[in-house]
Design an enzyme around this catalytic site. Structure first.
Site, mmCIF file in Angstrom:
data_model
loop_
_atom_site.group_PDB
_atom_site.id
_atom_site.type_symbol
_atom_site.label_atom_id
_atom_site.label_comp_id
_atom_site.label_asym_id
_atom_site.label_seq_id
_atom_site.Cartn_x
_atom_site.Cartn_y
_atom_site.Cartn_z
ATOM 1 N N ASP A 140 37.461 34.261 48.242
ATOM 2 C CA ASP A 140 37.175 35.257 47.948
ATOM 3 C C ASP A 140 38.848 35.912 47.454
ATOM 4 O O ASP A 140 39.715 35.219 47.800
ATOM 5 C CB ASP A 140 36.652 36.187 48.809
ATOM 6 C CG ASP A 140 36.232 37.569 48.375
ATOM 7 O OD1 ASP A 140 36.492 37.732 47.251
ATOM 8 O OD2 ASP A 140 35.772 38.233 49.094
ATOM 9 N N GLU A 164 43.151 38.412 43.185
ATOM 10 C CA GLU A 164 43.418 38.978 42.053
ATOM 11 C C GLU A 164 44.530 39.586 41.835
ATOM 12 O O GLU A 164 45.482 39.889 41.401
ATOM 13 C CB GLU A 164 42.258 39.845 41.531
ATOM 14 C CG GLU A 164 41.003 39.209 41.220
ATOM 15 C CD GLU A 164 40.178 38.987 42.626
ATOM 16 O OE1 GLU A 164 39.063 38.556 42.496
ATOM 17 O OE2 GLU A 164 40.618 39.724 43.870
ATOM 18 N N ASP A 197 31.544 42.325 42.830
ATOM 19 C CA ASP A 197 31.045 43.372 43.573
ATOM 20 C C ASP A 197 30.198 44.449 42.521
ATOM 21 O O ASP A 197 30.903 45.436 41.829
ATOM 22 C CB ASP A 197 32.078 44.295 44.217
ATOM 23 C CG ASP A 197 32.842 43.562 45.069
ATOM 24 O OD1 ASP A 197 32.448 42.412 45.598
ATOM 25 O OD2 ASP A 197 33.936 44.151 45.833
#
Length: 766
Positions: free
Chosen positions: A436, A439, A504
């Site tokens: 995860d 970014e 998301d």
């Protein structure tokens, strides 16, 4: 970035200069290209060369059907890394051909050519098929240049460039009706014409113009693609500054891109995979259902056991169980240690779950950030494993985790340490890693261990080195074709390290549509495999949304149930409705269907990785490039080459969908429809428009098959859908190895010797 105010005026504060003519053409040092010296005004007298900027445009043959174009203003500017890893499997050799005619100088790279006009005082570079049958795009007047902001009023002002931003830009022409697609997992309109796109990885969810996966490659409906060869921020104005051009700009002195000829999207993507790497293979087990704990929900060992027992009791096979963030102790993310209060014996628990058969594999959530409350933070900081500020401090902020640091993967020692942490997880039975984040990589006031890298280029490139490290660690432990990530961030080349999911999304029908656009766009950016948070990540999905999402989510290449602050096991969504239309029964039906489809899916997966095309979501334009409507459809997709899926976004099951030219058979009812045409249907929750293309031999597992991994050539059902002479189906085993080919010959099906057990061949449209 826009450098002009409309067609006639410069933007406020900007000075832009353009290549006004091609003054001289010479051969490049490689011998495979031509170099153009391009003054920024037309040279009419000898004195015109003084006090004048020039641009160099180098055009080189890369391989058959691919040419690079490099534009440079000041060639003495340092070229700092990192750079994309191009041609990871080796660069195909092709001799460049340079010819001159009355029309101009032409460089040819096999099927693709670039011609520089010979008209005096002109700037015109056209890209076309070598045989002359296809014009692709052109660099015309005022289409190549540089800009400075604030614009200097005198050349003396450029003595101090620290106060001036310098950009290089090119503008390729957009043809009438031309559409542009790809550029990563983008949730905005499928056709990017009219949009401003910034290629800059960001954690922005699925309902904005930001993207987790920015890929500097776009595909045109005119039969070509363009790959921009830089990991730094790229700003594109796609028919948005000039309606008839795609402008590409970067801050710096140099811009390089490759034009890739098809003419079909399949050929463009296959050639793109030569340039940046083919998608990696994934094991058969990864296609099964993944069940997550969800994000901020409360769970412990008993919760996990209860979930898996509940799924088994409801006849819903779970292939992979995923422990999300709170397998770790609060404030200690990510220190790679199970929270002993919630999971006193993780190794034993994982072993018991696998032995009981409630799950086959286990995945855990990780990220490359370390909260300072974690015991490993001090160790990593002391040993120099974390990104630093320019003054030597560890770079920290309170974004996401309190005082968190960022693992510096340019430090070989940090990489080794990170892999050692992963290996401890593998030792207790973890089979896969969810990589995860990655970014939010800062670019200001940072100093990487490798001081040769440019922080602005590291921002996007971090996704590549992060995912590669974890993927290769999994390969080292489990084997080359057994490694599986569940990654959120990506950049060009990351398709080599599958797989990714869509980030998301909200629990709404609009978010379903956003997610599909993202998956389609990523598939047109060279990625073979993709998943989505079934039911939506944010919010509490209504039962109907959950069930509609389950239907198409189980027809993605990979399928995971995951949420944020609510569980995604079906009985928590609809108060355990036990009817045939309840969430549990619906999830069971679609999970079983995917299991039956595995002989087809896994065979198509091998084709996808070999050719650099998406398995699912596959945009219709890949299969039907000559159908203009196929380039506009963004609410349905292909699974492989033979199955068309139209998700449903309405509670009561009404759906409008498009079928391209040919005969299409409803998978569930056998009803036949003929395209090209639009249709409207109404469905309950156990079906959706799932249509089989004509000339298909569809290999399915036996009726009642519920496993993901089994013998894909044994006890199968082969369905023939208007299968004409020469129709084929490749049989593979559950490792992906080809074991036979079925083919229609003389009205019958040959190759059946490769089938084992009690197989059956059914002509559906007899």
């Amino acid at each position: 970035m826009r450098f002009r105010d409309g067609q006639w005026l410069p933007a406020e504060g900007v000075r832009a200069e353009y290549a006004e003519e091609v003054y001289r053409i010479t051969e490049t040092p490689s011998g495979k290209g031509i170099s153009l010296l391009c003054p920024t005004k037309k040279i009419m007298t000898r004195g015109d060369i003084l006090n004048l900027a020039t641009l160099s445009v180098d055009i080189e043959a890369a391989f058959d059907g691919c040419i690079s174009v490099t534009t440079t203003h000041w060639q003495g500017a340092a070229q700092r890394g990192p750079n994309f890893e191009l041609f990871p499997a080796g660069q195909p050799d092709i001799p460049a051909q340079i010819t001159k005619s009355a029309k101009g100088t032409t460089l040819s790279a096999g099927s693709l050519s670039a011609t520089v006009s010979s008209k005096p005082h002109d700037f015109d570079i056209s890209f076309h098929s070598t045989d002359g049958s296809k014009k692709l795009t052109t660099l015309l007047n005022r289409s190549v240049g540089f800009a400075m902001n604030p614009g200097p009023t005198t050349p003396l002002a450029t003595e101090d460039m620290s106060k001036i931003k310098h950009y290089i830009f090119t503008q390729t022409t957009l043809g009438v009706g031309e559409s542009v697609h790809g550029l990563g997992e983008r949730f905005t309109a499928f056709n990017k014409v009219g949009q401003k796109v910034d290629l800059w990885n960001a954690d922005g969810g699925t309902s904005s113009d930001q993207a987790y996966k920015n890929i500097s490659f776009w595909l045109s409906s005119r039969g070509y693609g363009i790959f921009i060869d830089t990991p730094e921020r790229v700003e594109l104005e796609i028919g948005s500054e000039r309606c008839c051009r795609v402008q590409t700009s970067v801050e710096g002195q140099r811009l390089k891109w490759y034009i890739i000829y098809g003419p079909s999207p399949r050929e463009v993507l296959q050639r793109y995979s030569i340039l940046t790497g083919a998608p990696g293979s994934v094991p058969a087990w990864s296609f099964g259902l993944w069940l997550s704990t969800s994000f901020t929900t409360s769970y412990d060992e008993n919760t996990v056991n209860t979930f898996l027992a509940g799924m088994k009791a409801r006849d819903i096979p779970v292939e992979v169980f995923h422990f999300d963030c709170f397998w770790l102790k609060a404030f200690q993310w990510c220190d790679f240690v199970f929270d002993e209060d919630m999971f006193p014996d993780p190794k034993g628990q994982i072993a018991r779950l696998k032995a009981e058969g409630t799950v086959k594999k286990v995945c855990v959530w990780t990220n490359p950030y370390l909260g300072q409350a974690s015991p490993v933070f001090a160790e990593a900081a002391e040993k120099g494993y974390l990104l630093k500020r320019k003054n030597g401090d560890v770079f920290q902020w309170d974004l996401w985790q309190t005082g968190m640091g960022i693992v510096d993967f340019t430090n070989p020692a940090a990489c080794k340490w990170f892999v050692e942490c992963l290996n401890k997880l593998f030792d207790i039975g973890v089979d896969s890693i969810k990589t995860d984040f990655g970014e939010r990589i800062p670019t200001e006031d940072v100093q990487w261990f490798d001081q040769s890298v440019d922080p602005k280029r590291m921002h996007n490139h971090y996704a590549f080195i992060y995912n590669r490290l974890v993927y290769e660690a999994l390969q080292a432990r489990y084997g080359a074709n057994e490694a599986v990530l569940f990654a959120r961030t990506a950049t060009a080349g990351t398709q080599r390290f599958p797989l990714t999911w869509g980030g998301d999304c909200e629990s709404t029908p609009e978010a379903m549509a956003e997610s599909i656009r993202g998956g389609l766009s990523l598939g047109l950016s060279g990625f073979a495999f993709w998943s989505v948070d079934i039911g939506g990540f944010e919010g509490y999905p209504e039962p109907w949304i959950y069930k509609r999402w389950v239907a198409w989510g189980l027809l993605c290449s990979h399928s995971r149930l995951h949420g944020s602050n609510s569980y995604r096991v079906p009985w928590t969504v609809d108060e355990d409705d036990s009817s045939d239309e309840g969430c549990s029964a619906t999830l069971a039906k679609w999970t079983h269907l995917k299991a039956r489809l595995m002989p087809y899916l896994f065979s198509q997966a091998q084709h996808s990785t070999k050719n650099g095309i998406p398995l699912s979501l596959r945009a219709l334009c890949i299969e039907f490039p000559d159908d203009p409507t196929a380039w506009t459809v963004d609410r349905q997709f292909m699974v492989g080459e033979s199955l068309l899926v139209a998700p449903i976004f309405e509670e009561y099951g009404s759906v409008q969908f498009y079928l391209p030219k040919g005969k299409w058979t409803n998978f569930f009812t056998g009803e036949v429809k003929a395209g090209p045409a639009w249709f409207t249907e109404t469905h309950n929750f156990g079906t959706l428009p799932l249509y089989v293309r004509e000339n298909t031999l569809l290999v399915l597992g036996k009726a009642g098959e519920k496993r993901t991994v089994y013998d894909y050539d044994t006890d199968v059902e082969v369905r023939s859908y208007f299968a004409g002479e020469g129709t084929k189906a490749v049989l593979v085993d559950n490792t992906g190895k080809e074991v036979g080919v079925l083919e229609v010959k003389g009205g019958g099906v040959t190759g059946k010797k490769a089938l084992k057990g009690d197989f059956v061949v059914t002509v559906v449209n007899a």
